[in-house]
Design an enzyme around this catalytic site. Sequence first.
Site, PDB file in Angstrom:
ATOM      1  N   CYS A  31       9.816  -8.474  -6.269  1.00 10.58           N
ATOM      2  CA  CYS A  31      11.247  -8.180  -6.185  1.00 10.58           C
ATOM      3  C   CYS A  31      11.873  -7.991  -7.570  1.00 10.58           C
ATOM      4  O   CYS A  31      11.707  -6.943  -8.180  1.00 10.58           O
ATOM      5  CB  CYS A  31      11.960  -9.274  -5.380  1.00 10.58           C
ATOM      6  SG  CYS A  31      13.629  -8.785  -4.891  1.00 10.58           S
ATOM      7  N   GLU A  88       5.806 -13.667  -0.014  1.00 10.29           N
ATOM      8  CA  GLU A  88       5.664 -15.130   0.088  1.00 10.29           C
ATOM      9  C   GLU A  88       6.385 -15.680   1.320  1.00 10.29           C
ATOM     10  O   GLU A  88       6.013 -16.732   1.835  1.00 10.29           O
ATOM     11  CB  GLU A  88       6.166 -15.806  -1.198  1.00 10.29           C
ATOM     12  CG  GLU A  88       7.668 -15.987  -1.324  1.00 10.29           C
ATOM     13  CD  GLU A  88       8.426 -14.704  -1.682  1.00 10.29           C
ATOM     14  OE1 GLU A  88       7.781 -13.641  -1.849  1.00 10.29           O
ATOM     15  OE2 GLU A  88       9.665 -14.783  -1.795  1.00 10.29           O
ATOM     16  N   HIS A  96       9.298  -9.439  -0.247  1.00 10.78           N
ATOM     17  CA  HIS A  96       8.954 -10.852  -0.484  1.00 10.78           C
ATOM     18  C   HIS A  96       7.770 -11.282   0.399  1.00 10.78           C
ATOM     19  O   HIS A  96       7.978 -11.909   1.446  1.00 10.78           O
ATOM     20  CB  HIS A  96      10.174 -11.743  -0.224  1.00 10.78           C
ATOM     21  CG  HIS A  96      11.168 -11.718  -1.339  1.00 10.78           C
ATOM     22  ND1 HIS A  96      11.088 -12.569  -2.426  1.00 10.78           N
ATOM     23  CD2 HIS A  96      12.231 -10.925  -1.561  1.00 10.78           C
ATOM     24  CE1 HIS A  96      12.082 -12.321  -3.262  1.00 10.78           C
ATOM     25  NE2 HIS A  96      12.792 -11.315  -2.763  1.00 10.78           N
TER      26      HIS A  96
END
Length: 259
Positions: free
Chosen positions: A116, A226, A224
């Site tokens: 990001c 994660e 993202h």
Amino acid sequence: MRPLVLVSPSIAAAGVEMPDPSISVAGAYLESVIRAGGVPVALPLSDDPALIADAVAQAHGLLLTGGEDIEPTLHRASVSDALRATCFLDHPTRDSMELALIREAFRRQMPVFAICRGHQLVNVALGGSLYVDLPSERPGEVQHNQVARRFEAVHRVRIEPDSTFARLVGGAELGINSTHHQAVNQPAPGLRAVARADDGVVEAMEWDATTAASNGWFLSVQFHPERLAPTLAAHARLFEGFVAACRAGMPGRISSPTS
Ligand code: MN
């Protein structure tokens, strides 16, 4: 021995214990690295070049995390007050710290995974440009700032074949989350856009193998992974590919470059 992965933190000054600018890292980044087989270590807020050089020299990979907007004058000669007012800027030392980390990691050909804000800052570090305010500078049909749905795949990306990203994901498309205000405009020299949203926004980059073949493992993503890795295997595989590259670099990594 598991590889050591440096993690760039967010900065917060909050609460009784942290009235000074203090580091903050979402647990999802750290847990994603651990699940992929690495040891994550969050860095302090410092742009001291000697400290950064020593940290990078002792590590095996660099993970750049998401965060607030990047100072626009780092990539533009001038910015109108109205455009600047759309930004919520991160701590200025975070910009300089991460730029130094990026340069040192690439100089040592250390694996870098940039997420990001990190994806955008690598582009700035290498001479590319950003949209300062994506909605006004590049209006399109894709909603890129969907914070309320940050744990969901809200739009797709189309992936370039013959890329590391395509090999890790295992397909030509991927559903992703999207919580960004800025975006890559012109990819920097040496970088190649390997995934784009349906409106053309660059959602992932790698080295352009025709011009930058020997700079080490690098992947940047605008989304993202994660937050999606616990539920979507393709997103977990991005971390697995990164940590595998960190591990592969452990024995024979360049330890004392000449420049
Ligand atoms: Mn997006």
